[in-house]
Each structure stands twice: as structure tokens, then as C-alpha cells.
Design a protein around this motif. Structure first.
Motif, PDB file in Angstrom:
ATOM      1  N   ALA A  74     -15.654  -3.579   2.498  1.00 10.05           N
ATOM      2  CA  ALA A  74     -14.667  -4.657   2.568  1.00 10.05           C
ATOM      3  C   ALA A  74     -15.276  -5.931   3.140  1.00 10.05           C
ATOM      4  CB  ALA A  74     -13.474  -4.215   3.420  1.00 10.05           C
ATOM      5  N   THR A  75     -16.115  -5.803   4.171  1.00  4.85           N
ATOM      6  CA  THR A  75     -16.752  -6.983   4.749  1.00  4.85           C
ATOM      7  C   THR A  75     -17.645  -7.675   3.724  1.00  4.85           C
ATOM      8  OG1 THR A  75     -16.780  -5.888   6.915  1.00  4.85           O
ATOM      9  CG2 THR A  75     -18.161  -7.844   6.656  1.00  4.85           C
ATOM     10  N   LEU A  76     -18.434  -6.914   2.999  1.00  6.90           N
ATOM     11  CA  LEU A  76     -19.339  -7.503   2.008  1.00  6.90           C
ATOM     12  C   LEU A  76     -18.556  -8.188   0.895  1.00  6.90           C
ATOM     13  CD1 LEU A  76     -21.919  -4.593   1.866  1.00  6.90           C
ATOM     14  CD2 LEU A  76     -22.325  -6.881   2.802  1.00  6.90           C
ATOM     15  N   TRP A  77     -17.435  -7.600   0.496  1.00 10.89           N
ATOM     16  CA  TRP A  77     -16.588  -8.201  -0.537  1.00 10.89           C
ATOM     17  C   TRP A  77     -16.085  -9.565  -0.082  1.00 10.89           C
ATOM     18  CZ3 TRP A  77     -15.116  -8.003  -5.449  1.00 10.89           C
ATOM     19  CH2 TRP A  77     -13.911  -8.611  -5.839  1.00 10.89           C
ATOM     20  N   VAL A  78     -15.623  -9.647   1.148  1.00  9.54           N
ATOM     21  CA  VAL A  78     -15.101 -10.911   1.665  1.00  9.54           C
ATOM     22  C   VAL A  78     -16.228 -11.912   1.914  1.00  9.54           C
ATOM     23  CG1 VAL A  78     -13.820 -11.993   3.572  1.00  9.54           C
ATOM     24  CG2 VAL A  78     -13.082  -9.785   2.658  1.00  9.54           C
ATOM     25  N   LEU A  79     -17.368 -11.434   2.396  1.00  6.80           N
ATOM     26  CA  LEU A  79     -18.506 -12.314   2.679  1.00  6.80           C
ATOM     27  C   LEU A  79     -18.957 -13.072   1.438  1.00  6.80           C
ATOM     28  CD1 LEU A  79     -20.962 -10.474   5.098  1.00  6.80           C
ATOM     29  CD2 LEU A  79     -20.403 -12.911   5.173  1.00  6.80           C
ATOM     30  N   ASP A  80     -18.996 -12.394   0.307  1.00  3.28           N
ATOM     31  CA  ASP A  80     -19.449 -13.035  -0.932  1.00  3.28           C
ATOM     32  C   ASP A  80     -18.275 -13.771  -1.559  1.00  3.28           C
ATOM     33  OD1 ASP A  80     -20.729 -13.860  -3.193  1.00  3.28           O
ATOM     34  OD2 ASP A  80     -21.073 -11.863  -4.011  1.00  3.28           O
ATOM     35  N   LYS A  81     -18.013 -14.950  -1.073  1.00  4.35           N
ATOM     36  CA  LYS A  81     -16.800 -15.667  -1.468  1.00  4.35           C
ATOM     37  C   LYS A  81     -16.756 -15.975  -2.950  1.00  4.35           C
ATOM     38  CE  LYS A  81     -13.929 -19.611  -0.172  1.00  4.35           C
ATOM     39  NZ  LYS A  81     -13.795 -20.814   0.706  1.00  4.35           N
TER      40      LYS A  81
END
Length: 282
Positions: free
Chosen positions: A60-67
Motif C-alpha cells: 500500500a505504501t509503494l502504491w501511494v508513493l508512486d503518485k
């Protein structure tokens, strides 16, 4: 000293984040984008005062990080993440930051990917950033009427295709250093192959070693090898590769990795998510 709020992303914080990006960024060929690959993002260390507050190795963090969802993590992506998470932590006590940030990222993943296809029956948790922040401030300490919440744990993830497209971009971008080797092993008519180093990065990013099925292997230090062999066996069963071909020992078909990622997302969907406000208190 008491740590400052995580965001607002001040110019000093932005500078620190950009410096860290430069530290972990490997060499690039002419024309290659500067955004961090997954392997580099996993080496990224947040500023000392925020250590323990941000969990980078998490789907989930990686999904949000890659805007912009290009499979890379640019300075702009990282700055935007810091700014958004900083606004979200405003007013929270420090001990709550880690859990609340993971929860915030998970709910973004829920809204973007996990929400069922027939979401018109499920209640809507989508909103603009401004509306979302205002609602957080207004409702953080208010009791939610559970009878008004919607169960969103059923059905196929509505955004799964988009997630897998992004996941594939992230794998290919991370694997770019093996392009020459890959081309020597296959032509365009064969499944795209991903090198074992990228598979290991996915193993870390998805925290696979903590899966209950690998508990024994984790204790013995063989969890990754078991994970790799399982993926390759599945690929052979689907006729995507041959285990007897020694040239392929260090590769897994991208299609098999996407099926793994889809399984993780479907596993998240099995969790009963009640989405307050989402069912908005009156």
C-alpha cells in the motif's frame, strides 16, 4: 527534541529527501529516467526523526508513493507523499503515526484498487484531497454509526487491472539492468522474464517471509528460495517456462509475478472492510 510535523514538506525536508534519493540512485544510461527503482526505494532511509514512522516495504505504501503510477519513485512522488502524510499526521500524537500512516495508505489502495466492481452498491469513499483532510479533522474523534457502514469485502477488486499494469511497470523498471541477458534468452513471442534479483525485491516489498505458509522456511533461512521455487513451478505448470532449462534458473515470467500480486490483492479483499464516512456521520 519533539519531531516536527512530517509534512508541509518544508524546503529543508524536501532537500533532505532529494539528497537521500541521490544517495540510493544507481547509475543510469543516457535517456533513462532518474526516478528510483524498487530496489533503490527499498534502500531509501527516511530522515532520522521519522525513522519507524513510515513503512516503505509495504504494497500500500509503494502504491501511494508512486503518485503518477509509472513504476518509478521520483523526487516529485516522494515530496508529494511527505506533504500528504504530513498533513494527515497533523494533530496526531507521535505514537499513532506509524499505524495511522499504514492505515491511510491501505485505504488509498482500497479506494483505488480493492473496491468491488459493483461499487455503486457499496458506499463511496472517494473524495478530493481537501475534502478528505477536512473529514479526517472533523471525524477523527467521533464515534461512527456502524449500522451505516458498508461491507466492501466481497467481489473482485475493481481496480485490479490498473494495479497489475502498475506492478508490471515497477518490475520491468527495476529489472532494466538485465535487459541484454533477457533478450539473449527469449524473443518477443515468449513470456517476458524477470530476473531473480527483482523477485527478491518483491519478496521484501510484499513482506512475503511473514506469510504463514513460509513460517518454517523463515526460521531456517530458506523462505525466499521456497518462494522462488513455488513461482517457477507454477510458471511451468502454466507452460510459461521449463524447469529443465538451466538458462531460466534465475528468472520468473512476469505473468506469474502478476498472478502473485493479484493473489495478494484478493487476499486483502477477503478482509472485512467497513468504510465509515465512506458512511458519513450526519
Amino acid at each position: 527534541p519533539t519531531p516536527r510535523n512530517m509534512g508541509g514538506a518544508s524546503s529543508n525536508l524536501r532537500s533532505m529527501l532529494s539528497e537521500e534519493s541521490s544517495r540510493v540512485r544507481g547509475a543510469r544510461l543516457d535517456g533513462e529516467p532518474a526516478g528510483l527503482r524498487l530496489s533503490e526505494m527499498l534502500k531509501f532511509q527516511v530522515p532520522d526523526e521519522f525513522v519507524g514512522d513510515v513503512v516503505i516495504p509495504h504494497p500500500a505504501t509503494l502504491w501511494v508513493l508512486d503518485k503518477d503510477k509509472d513504476g518509478l519513485f521520483s523526487d516529485q512522488d516522494i515530496h508529494a507523499f511527505a506533504d500528504g502524510m504530513g498533513r494527515y499526521t497533523h494533530g496526531l500524537i507521535r505514537e499513532e503515526w506509524r499505524d495511522m500512516l499504514v492505515g491511510k495508505c491501505y485505504m488509498s489502495l482500497h479506494d483505488d484498487v480493492l473496491r468491488p466492481k459493483r461499487d455503486e452498491l457499496m458506499g463511496d469513499s472517494s473524495s478530493s484531497e481537501e475534502e478528505e483532510i477536512a473529514e479526517i479533522d472533523a471525524n477523527r474523534n467521533r464515534r461512527v454509526d456502524r449500522a451505516s457502514t458498508k461491507d466492501s469485502s466481497r467481489g473482485e477488486p475493481g481496480g485490479l487491472a490498473g494495479y497489475l499494469e502498475w506492478f508490471g511497470k515497477m518490475c520491468v523498471a527495476n529489472d532494466s539492468g538485465y535487459e541484454a541477458l533477457r533478450k539473449a534468452l527469449q524473443d518477443d513471442t515468449k513470456p517476458k522474464l524477470i530476473h531473480v534479483d527483482t523477485v527478491h525485491d518483491l519478496y521484501l516489498a510484499f513482506n512475503v517471509k511473514n506469510a504463514s505458509a513460509l513460517a518454517f522456511d523463515s526460521q531456517n533461512g530458506t523462505a525466499f528460495q521456497t518462494f522462488l521455487e513455488t513461482l517457477q513451478l507454477e510458471a511451468e505448470q502454466k507452460k510459461l517456462m521449463s524447469l529443465e532449462d538451466e538458462q531460466l534458473d534465475d528468472y520468473v515470467p512476469l505473468a506469474t509475478l502478476k498472478e502473485f500480486a493479484a493473489g495478494v490483492m484478493r487476499g486483502y479483499r477477503s478482509v472485512n472492510i467497513n468504510t465509515p464516512g465512506m458512511a458519513r456521520p450526519g
